[in-house]
Scaffold this active site. Structure first.
Site, PDB file in Angstrom:
ATOM      1  N   ARG A   1      40.619  28.442  36.244  1.00  0.00           N
ATOM      2  CA  ARG A   1      41.021  29.165  37.161  1.00  0.00           C
ATOM      3  C   ARG A   1      40.087  29.729  38.245  1.00  0.00           C
ATOM      4  O   ARG A   1      39.196  30.554  37.624  1.00  0.00           O
ATOM      5  CB  ARG A   1      42.145  30.217  36.508  1.00  0.00           C
ATOM      6  CG  ARG A   1      42.503  31.305  37.436  1.00  0.00           C
ATOM      7  CD  ARG A   1      43.378  32.260  36.582  1.00  0.00           C
ATOM      8  NE  ARG A   1      44.235  33.160  37.542  1.00  0.00           N
ATOM      9  CZ  ARG A   1      43.721  34.711  37.533  1.00  0.00           C
ATOM     10  NH1 ARG A   1      42.786  34.947  36.727  1.00  0.00           N
ATOM     11  NH2 ARG A   1      44.322  35.165  38.350  1.00  0.00           N
TER      12      ARG A   1
ATOM     13  N   HIS B   1      42.600  37.050  45.409  1.00  0.00           N
ATOM     14  CA  HIS B   1      41.785  37.754  44.321  1.00  0.00           C
ATOM     15  C   HIS B   1      41.197  38.997  45.034  1.00  0.00           C
ATOM     16  O   HIS B   1      39.776  39.078  44.911  1.00  0.00           O
ATOM     17  CB  HIS B   1      41.065  37.049  43.450  1.00  0.00           C
ATOM     18  CG  HIS B   1      40.807  37.668  42.128  1.00  0.00           C
ATOM     19  ND1 HIS B   1      41.046  37.009  40.783  1.00  0.00           N
ATOM     20  CD2 HIS B   1      40.206  38.766  41.608  1.00  0.00           C
ATOM     21  CE1 HIS B   1      40.790  37.856  39.604  1.00  0.00           C
ATOM     22  NE2 HIS B   1      40.210  38.835  40.421  1.00  0.00           N
TER      23      HIS B   1
ATOM     24  N   GLU C   1      46.793  40.477  40.099  1.00  0.00           N
ATOM     25  CA  GLU C   1      47.003  41.935  39.753  1.00  0.00           C
ATOM     26  C   GLU C   1      47.457  42.697  40.975  1.00  0.00           C
ATOM     27  O   GLU C   1      46.446  43.469  41.432  1.00  0.00           O
ATOM     28  CB  GLU C   1      45.717  42.195  39.049  1.00  0.00           C
ATOM     29  CG  GLU C   1      45.447  41.609  37.927  1.00  0.00           C
ATOM     30  CD  GLU C   1      44.123  41.988  37.051  1.00  0.00           C
ATOM     31  OE1 GLU C   1      43.448  43.192  37.700  1.00  0.00           O
ATOM     32  OE2 GLU C   1      43.995  41.559  36.085  1.00  0.00           O
TER      33      GLU C   1
ATOM     34  N   ASN D   1      47.396  38.891  32.697  1.00  0.00           N
ATOM     35  CA  ASN D   1      46.078  39.263  32.467  1.00  0.00           C
ATOM     36  C   ASN D   1      46.300  40.543  31.607  1.00  0.00           C
ATOM     37  O   ASN D   1      47.002  41.341  31.880  1.00  0.00           O
ATOM     38  CB  ASN D   1      45.249  39.732  33.956  1.00  0.00           C
ATOM     39  CG  ASN D   1      45.139  38.728  34.798  1.00  0.00           C
ATOM     40  OD1 ASN D   1      45.374  37.484  34.418  1.00  0.00           O
ATOM     41  ND2 ASN D   1      44.719  39.025  36.013  1.00  0.00           N
TER      42      ASN D   1
ATOM     43  N   TYR E   1      43.982  43.125  28.954  1.00  0.00           N
ATOM     44  CA  TYR E   1      42.581  43.648  28.284  1.00  0.00           C
ATOM     45  C   TYR E   1      42.622  44.608  27.236  1.00  0.00           C
ATOM     46  O   TYR E   1      41.957  44.625  26.438  1.00  0.00           O
ATOM     47  CB  TYR E   1      41.800  44.184  29.537  1.00  0.00           C
ATOM     48  CG  TYR E   1      41.144  43.115  30.479  1.00  0.00           C
ATOM     49  CD1 TYR E   1      39.932  42.449  30.133  1.00  0.00           C
ATOM     50  CD2 TYR E   1      42.050  42.633  31.659  1.00  0.00           C
ATOM     51  CE1 TYR E   1      39.627  41.297  30.752  1.00  0.00           C
ATOM     52  CE2 TYR E   1      41.394  41.645  32.315  1.00  0.00           C
ATOM     53  CZ  TYR E   1      40.351  40.928  31.963  1.00  0.00           C
ATOM     54  OH  TYR E   1      39.641  39.884  32.670  1.00  0.00           O
TER      55      TYR E   1
ATOM     56  N   GLU F   1      43.822  35.869  32.061  1.00  0.00           N
ATOM     57  CA  GLU F   1      42.652  36.726  31.876  1.00  0.00           C
ATOM     58  C   GLU F   1      42.573  37.418  30.781  1.00  0.00           C
ATOM     59  O   GLU F   1      43.628  37.842  30.470  1.00  0.00           O
ATOM     60  CB  GLU F   1      42.272  37.809  33.186  1.00  0.00           C
ATOM     61  CG  GLU F   1      41.676  36.976  34.321  1.00  0.00           C
ATOM     62  CD  GLU F   1      41.624  38.081  35.409  1.00  0.00           C
ATOM     63  OE1 GLU F   1      41.229  39.136  35.090  1.00  0.00           O
ATOM     64  OE2 GLU F   1      41.609  37.875  36.567  1.00  0.00           O
TER      65      GLU F   1
HETATM   66  C1  FCB Z   1      40.595  42.191  36.072  1.00  0.00           C
HETATM   67  C2  FCB Z   1      40.355  41.316  37.411  1.00  0.00           C
HETATM   68  C3  FCB Z   1      38.960  40.480  37.245  1.00  0.00           C
HETATM   69  C4  FCB Z   1      37.906  41.131  36.402  1.00  0.00           C
HETATM   70  C5  FCB Z   1      38.549  41.718  35.206  1.00  0.00           C
HETATM   71  C6  FCB Z   1      37.446  42.369  34.024  1.00  0.00           C
HETATM   72  O1  FCB Z   1      41.349  43.156  36.335  1.00  0.00           O
HETATM   73  O2  FCB Z   1      41.092  40.825  37.850  1.00  0.00           O
HETATM   74  O3  FCB Z   1      38.382  40.275  38.639  1.00  0.00           O
HETATM   75  O4  FCB Z   1      37.393  42.185  37.188  1.00  0.00           O
HETATM   76  O5  FCB Z   1      39.501  42.702  35.435  1.00  0.00           O
END
Ligand code: FCB
Length: 473
Positions: free
Chosen positions: A84, A128, A173, A300, A302, A375
């Site tokens: 991607r 992006h 995002e 995405n 985290y 992500e």
């Molecule tokens: C996300 C972004 C990516 C990178 C990661 C750590 O929010 O999409 O570009 O910065 O975080």
């Protein structure tokens, strides 16, 4: 079951599951003045004093623009099934409007051909965060016209690559692009105008919908989706104030985007929180455009936020990613208390079960469409040995735990069709510059040498096996 059987158990993923890694244009390409590329808001922002750690910028980044062939070979060696990446809008339309810059488009054609030649499925992200500066000068995302321009640009890229790229995502995002870009000012263009940020969010979503319509009008067969960054959100306690803080953050971070894309409406409680900033947001027909059925949703993920509504509550480092400086999540309503879980090098709490929760929530609360983890990954303070090799058990554990969470979510009914580790390469981590390394592959910045980290070798082996080993979650 004996221990031995448990150990040997294979956690297989569905047939056709996309095993990938992700990057974005500004973070890796460099070559910012080559082949007719125009300026983006990140070129400008990175030069503003104090905005990026150490005053760094991505003029060179990891020089992927020149090294893409080697990078694709590296991906093939790791056995990636999918990659991607994003297309830089100012490479394709230097000022964001009008005729395309053929040389810019040709770079992506070459990249796609190289990927296909190595049997790697290209997944294109159209935006992006590198808006052409000329469009920012004309008002940026708070201006409705930017959404229309985005649709034209998306159609130009789709026209050029649609014969060889099947999987597309529109905007990466929108929460970050809107609220970090226009409310907190932590990201380009660095504006601190919270009410405009709400308009920006709407226009990013509208841009998604208009782009999808334009691409669909060109050719059938492309799989197109939007991309959202979702968080698991928990109240610190069951107190009414903490529950309300969780509602507020979940609303602004998750539901504002999910409800718009998948239900065609903004959540009433979030609109009420936003007050005047949300008045007259959508014109007639906008919500229909935004919620046109997608072929997939890219997610995405985290971290989890644990939030409190108690005034003066503790604020942890984990607050940073969503501390928008806006009146709606300001300290008078919410503090990011944290839960005491271990954190990554970004200070983000590690909670793999939050990913399972997010996937099941989307699968259960919204109309069913294929989901992709587009992500997921972690920065840690890597130490390379003399040969450039990094032992990064924390990153490997992070990815493994999240893949187990994916496997569990699939078992519980989530229609998950792919997983993309963030990121293939160490790169320019936005306002953090080069200090935060997310790569599976180490990049030695002075020499641009690439060395796969231990986590990359582990991921390659996992892909080769088609899944994990050991007990299910
Ligand atoms: C996300 C972004 C990516 C990178 C990661 C750590 O929010 O999409 O570009 O910065 O975080």
């Amino acid at each position: 079951m004996t221990t031995q059987q448990t150990q040997d158990q294979q956690l297989r993923f569905p047939e056709g599951f996309a095993w990938g890694a992700a990057t974005s244009a500004y973070q890796i390409e460099g070559a910012v003045s080559e082949d007719g590329r125009g300026r983006s808001i990140w070129d400008t922002f990175a030069r503003l004093p104090g905005r990026v750690v150490n005053g760094e910028n991505a003029d060179v980044a990891v020089d992927h623009y020149h090294r893409y062939r080697d990078d694709v070979r590296l991906m093939a060696r790791l056995g990636l099934g999918a990659y991607r990446f994003s297309v830089s809008w100012p490479r394709v339309q230097p000022d964001g409007v009008g005729a395309v810059n053929q040389r810019g488009l040709d770079f992506y054609r070459r990249l796609v051909d190289e990927l296909l030649g190595q049997g790697i499925d290209p997944w294109v992200t159209l935006y992006h965060w590198d808006l052409p500066q000329a469009l920012e000068d004309a008002g940026g995302w708070p201006a409705r016209d930017t959404a229309l321009r985005f649709a034209d640009y998306a159609a130009a890229v789709h026209d050029a690559l649609g014969d060889r790229v099947r999987n597309w995502s529109t905007v990466n995002e929108p929460w970050c692009a809107a609220f970090l870009g226009y409310a907190s000012g932590e990201h380009a263009p660095g504006r601190r105008e919270p009410a405009r940020a709400v308009l920006a969010a709407h226009h990013l979503l509208l841009g998604h919908g208009l782009a999808m319509a334009a691409m669909r009008a060109q050719r059938a067969g492309s799989r197109i989706g939007g991309c959202v960054n979702l968080y698991a959100v928990s109240p610190l306690t069951r107190s009414a104030a903490d529950l309300d803080a969780a509602r507020r953050i979940d609303g602004l971070q998750n539901r504002l985007f999910l409800d718009a894309l998948l239900r065609g409406e903004y959540p009433a409680d979030v609109l009420a929180d936003l007050g005047e900033a949300a008045e007259g947001l959508a014109e007639t027909g906008d919500m229909g455009v935004i919620s046109a059925p997608m072929d997939m949703l890219l997610i995405n993920y985290y971290s989890r936020f644990t939030v409190s509504g108690a005034p003066g509550g503790a604020v942890s480092a984990a607050a940073a990613p969503t501390d928008t400086g806006s009146p709606w999540v300001g300290s008078e309503h919410v503090s990011f208390a944290g839960s005491g879980r271990p954190v990554t090098g970004m200070g983000w709490e590690i909670d793999h079960d939050g990913l399972r929760e997010v996937l099941l929530r989307v699968a259960g609360d919204y109309p069913r469409i294929p989901l992709v983890v587009s992500e997921n990954g972690a920065a840690f303070d890597d130490v390379a040995d003399a040969g450039g090799f990094v032992r990064d058990p924390e990153r490997r554990d992070y990815i493994e735990a999240h893949l187990r969470a994916c496997h569990a979510a699939i078992g519980q009914g989530a229609p998950l069709v792919g997983y993309f580790a963030w990121s293939l390469l160490d790169n320019f981590e936005w306002a953090w510059g080069y200090g935060k390394r997310f790569g599976l592959v180490r990049v030695d910045y002075p020499t641009q040498r690439r060395v796969p980290k231990e986590s990359a070798l582990w991921y390659a082996e996992t892909i080769r096996r088609g899944g994990l080993t050991g007990p299910a979650q």
